[in-house]
Design a protein around this motif. Structure first.
Motif, PDB file in Angstrom:
ATOM      1  N   LEU A 113      82.888  13.138  15.129  1.00  0.00           N
ATOM      2  CA  LEU A 113      82.178  13.844  16.187  1.00  0.00           C
ATOM      3  C   LEU A 113      83.136  14.728  16.990  1.00  0.00           C
ATOM      4  N   ALA A 114      82.686  15.946  17.330  1.00  0.00           N
ATOM      5  CA  ALA A 114      83.468  16.862  18.153  1.00  0.00           C
ATOM      6  C   ALA A 114      82.543  17.481  19.193  1.00  0.00           C
ATOM      7  N   VAL A 115      83.143  18.154  20.178  1.00  0.00           N
ATOM      8  CA  VAL A 115      82.367  18.746  21.271  1.00  0.00           C
ATOM      9  C   VAL A 115      82.845  20.172  21.515  1.00  0.00           C
ATOM     10  N   SER A 116      81.922  21.025  21.923  1.00  0.00           N
ATOM     11  CA  SER A 116      82.255  22.408  22.279  1.00  0.00           C
ATOM     12  C   SER A 116      81.500  22.776  23.541  1.00  0.00           C
ATOM     13  N   GLY A 117      81.771  23.980  24.047  1.00  0.00           N
ATOM     14  CA  GLY A 117      81.165  24.428  25.288  1.00  0.00           C
ATOM     15  C   GLY A 117      79.774  25.005  25.105  1.00  0.00           C
ATOM     16  N   PRO A 118      79.232  25.595  26.170  1.00  0.00           N
ATOM     17  CA  PRO A 118      77.862  26.112  26.123  1.00  0.00           C
ATOM     18  C   PRO A 118      77.722  27.337  25.234  1.00  0.00           C
ATOM     19  N   ARG A 119      76.513  27.511  24.707  1.00  0.00           N
ATOM     20  CA  ARG A 119      76.153  28.721  23.972  1.00  0.00           C
ATOM     21  C   ARG A 119      75.431  29.669  24.915  1.00  0.00           C
ATOM     22  N   GLU A 120      75.147  30.846  24.403  1.00  0.00           N
ATOM     23  CA  GLU A 120      74.363  31.793  25.183  1.00  0.00           C
ATOM     24  C   GLU A 120      72.985  31.202  25.450  1.00  0.00           C
ATOM     25  N   GLY A 121      72.566  31.229  26.693  1.00  0.00           N
ATOM     26  CA  GLY A 121      71.284  30.650  27.075  1.00  0.00           C
ATOM     27  C   GLY A 121      71.375  29.216  27.563  1.00  0.00           C
ATOM     28  N   ASP A 122      72.541  28.573  27.391  1.00  0.00           N
ATOM     29  CA  ASP A 122      72.747  27.210  27.894  1.00  0.00           C
ATOM     30  C   ASP A 122      73.167  27.248  29.358  1.00  0.00           C
ATOM     31  N   PRO A 123      72.954  26.142  30.081  1.00  0.00           N
ATOM     32  CA  PRO A 123      73.572  26.029  31.411  1.00  0.00           C
ATOM     33  C   PRO A 123      75.091  26.139  31.278  1.00  0.00           C
ATOM     34  N   LYS A 124      75.749  26.622  32.302  1.00  0.00           N
ATOM     35  CA  LYS A 124      77.193  26.883  32.199  1.00  0.00           C
ATOM     36  C   LYS A 124      78.014  25.612  32.014  1.00  0.00           C
ATOM     37  N   ASP A 125      77.462  24.463  32.395  1.00  0.00           N
ATOM     38  CA  ASP A 125      78.185  23.198  32.270  1.00  0.00           C
ATOM     39  C   ASP A 125      77.787  22.421  31.016  1.00  0.00           C
ATOM     40  N   ALA A 126      77.019  23.044  30.123  1.00  0.00           N
ATOM     41  CA  ALA A 126      76.513  22.333  28.938  1.00  0.00           C
ATOM     42  C   ALA A 126      77.639  22.022  27.951  1.00  0.00           C
ATOM     43  N   LEU A 127      77.469  20.923  27.252  1.00  0.00           N
ATOM     44  CA  LEU A 127      78.386  20.514  26.185  1.00  0.00           C
ATOM     45  C   LEU A 127      77.568  20.328  24.908  1.00  0.00           C
ATOM     46  N   ARG A 128      78.076  20.862  23.800  1.00  0.00           N
ATOM     47  CA  ARG A 128      77.399  20.764  22.513  1.00  0.00           C
ATOM     48  C   ARG A 128      78.194  19.856  21.578  1.00  0.00           C
ATOM     49  N   LEU A 129      77.531  18.817  21.060  1.00  0.00           N
ATOM     50  CA  LEU A 129      78.149  17.906  20.097  1.00  0.00           C
ATOM     51  C   LEU A 129      77.858  18.389  18.680  1.00  0.00           C
ATOM     52  N   THR A 130      78.673  17.985  17.727  1.00  0.00           N
ATOM     53  CA  THR A 130      78.467  18.384  16.338  1.00  0.00           C
ATOM     54  C   THR A 130      77.358  17.589  15.665  1.00  0.00           C
ATOM     55  N   SER A 131      76.812  16.604  16.349  1.00  0.00           N
ATOM     56  CA  SER A 131      75.614  15.878  15.905  1.00  0.00           C
ATOM     57  C   SER A 131      74.606  15.892  17.038  1.00  0.00           C
ATOM     58  N   PRO A 132      73.308  15.981  16.754  1.00  0.00           N
ATOM     59  CA  PRO A 132      72.323  15.918  17.830  1.00  0.00           C
ATOM     60  C   PRO A 132      72.439  14.607  18.588  1.00  0.00           C
ATOM     61  N   PRO A 133      72.435  14.636  19.904  1.00  0.00           N
ATOM     62  CA  PRO A 133      72.561  13.394  20.675  1.00  0.00           C
ATOM     63  C   PRO A 133      71.529  12.339  20.283  1.00  0.00           C
ATOM     64  N   GLU A 134      70.295  12.782  19.984  1.00  0.00           N
ATOM     65  CA  GLU A 134      69.241  11.819  19.644  1.00  0.00           C
ATOM     66  C   GLU A 134      69.467  11.146  18.295  1.00  0.00           C
ATOM     67  N   ASP A 135      70.372  11.687  17.468  1.00  0.00           N
ATOM     68  CA  ASP A 135      70.671  11.088  16.166  1.00  0.00           C
ATOM     69  C   ASP A 135      71.840  10.104  16.221  1.00  0.00           C
ATOM     70  N   LEU A 136      72.512  10.039  17.349  1.00  0.00           N
ATOM     71  CA  LEU A 136      73.653   9.131  17.478  1.00  0.00           C
ATOM     72  C   LEU A 136      73.168   7.702  17.705  1.00  0.00           C
ATOM     73  N   PRO A 137      73.972   6.705  17.305  1.00  0.00           N
ATOM     74  CA  PRO A 137      73.639   5.325  17.685  1.00  0.00           C
ATOM     75  C   PRO A 137      73.512   5.240  19.207  1.00  0.00           C
ATOM     76  N   THR A 138      72.555   4.466  19.690  1.00  0.00           N
ATOM     77  CA  THR A 138      72.291   4.438  21.126  1.00  0.00           C
ATOM     78  C   THR A 138      73.517   4.011  21.941  1.00  0.00           C
ATOM     79  N   HIS A 139      74.290   3.049  21.437  1.00  0.00           N
ATOM     80  CA  HIS A 139      75.487   2.631  22.167  1.00  0.00           C
ATOM     81  C   HIS A 139      76.507   3.762  22.221  1.00  0.00           C
ATOM     82  N   ALA A 140      76.648   4.524  21.137  1.00  0.00           N
ATOM     83  CA  ALA A 140      77.599   5.635  21.111  1.00  0.00           C
ATOM     84  C   ALA A 140      77.196   6.705  22.119  1.00  0.00           C
ATOM     85  N   LEU A 141      75.911   7.049  22.150  1.00  0.00           N
ATOM     86  CA  LEU A 141      75.444   8.050  23.114  1.00  0.00           C
ATOM     87  C   LEU A 141      75.665   7.567  24.538  1.00  0.00           C
TER      88      LEU A 141
END
Length: 196
Positions: A113-141
């Motif tokens: 798993l990795a993380v990046s900053g916001p895309r165009e149209g995202d809030p300025k403080d948004a973080l994007r993970l390389t996997s959808p958050p809803e697909d992660l194990p609940t404890h990991a999220l």
């Protein structure tokens, strides 16, 4: 009466024999689960200068914060929320130290798993993970949400805006006492965060 005497003799021979010498078995174990005597006591990081951070690991059925130290100048680290988020993610992906394992700590965060900053149209403080958050194990999220929420990667209100690699909108998550106590409760998605 004779039979009773035989039975008593047999039972006496099967038990533990008494002794006049005192036997010291030692005290009961005193280590409390989910507590460390010192942060990273068995690693070189404990003595190394660096920036202290807190990450949340799984212990039993709850999340518990653990102190870690990273060797990065503090001014560079605090100025970049995305870098802070990636460093926290790296710490969550590490296998717990020997002392942490002994105290009952584990992590469910995937090493890929990795993380990046916001895309165009995202809030300025948004973080994007390389996997959808809803697909992660609940404890990991839950680990990620709480670790990010206690850092400069979070909003001033301590919420975390997370999204995945798709164009789906990011969602806001909060690290609440209820989530720390029951990390499987993060399964419900947070509210959609509109762009700033």
């Amino acid at each position: 009466m004779a039979c009773l005497g035989v039975v008593c003799a047999v039972l006496a021979g099967c038990g533990i024999r008494t002794t006049s010498v005192p036997v010291r078995a030692g005290g009961a174990p005193s280590r409390v689960p989910c507590e460390l005597s010192s942060p990273n006591a068995d690693t070189d990081d404990a003595a190394a200068p660096g920036v202290p951070l807190q990450v949340y690991l799984v212990c039993g059925t709850q999340l518990v914060s653990v102190d870690r130290t990273v060797r990065i100048p503090e001014d560079k680290l605090m100025a970049d929320p995305v870098r802070v988020a990636q460093i926290l993610l790296n710490e969550l992906q590490k296998k717990p130290s020997a002392e942490e394992k002994q105290a009952g700590f584990s992590t469910d965060v995937r090493e890929t798993l990795a993380v990046s900053g916001p895309r165009e149209g995202d809030p300025k403080d948004a973080l994007r993970l390389t996997s959808p958050p809803e697909d992660l194990p609940t404890h990991a999220l839950a680990q990620i949400v709480c670790s990010f929420a206690d850092s400069s990667a979070a909003d001033p209100d301590e919420s975390v805006a997370l999204g995945g690699p798709s164009d789906d909108p990011v969602r806001g998550y909060r690290c609440t006492p209820a989530l720390k106590a029951r990390p499987d409760g993060v399964g419900t998605l947070g509210e959609i965060r509109p762009a700033d």
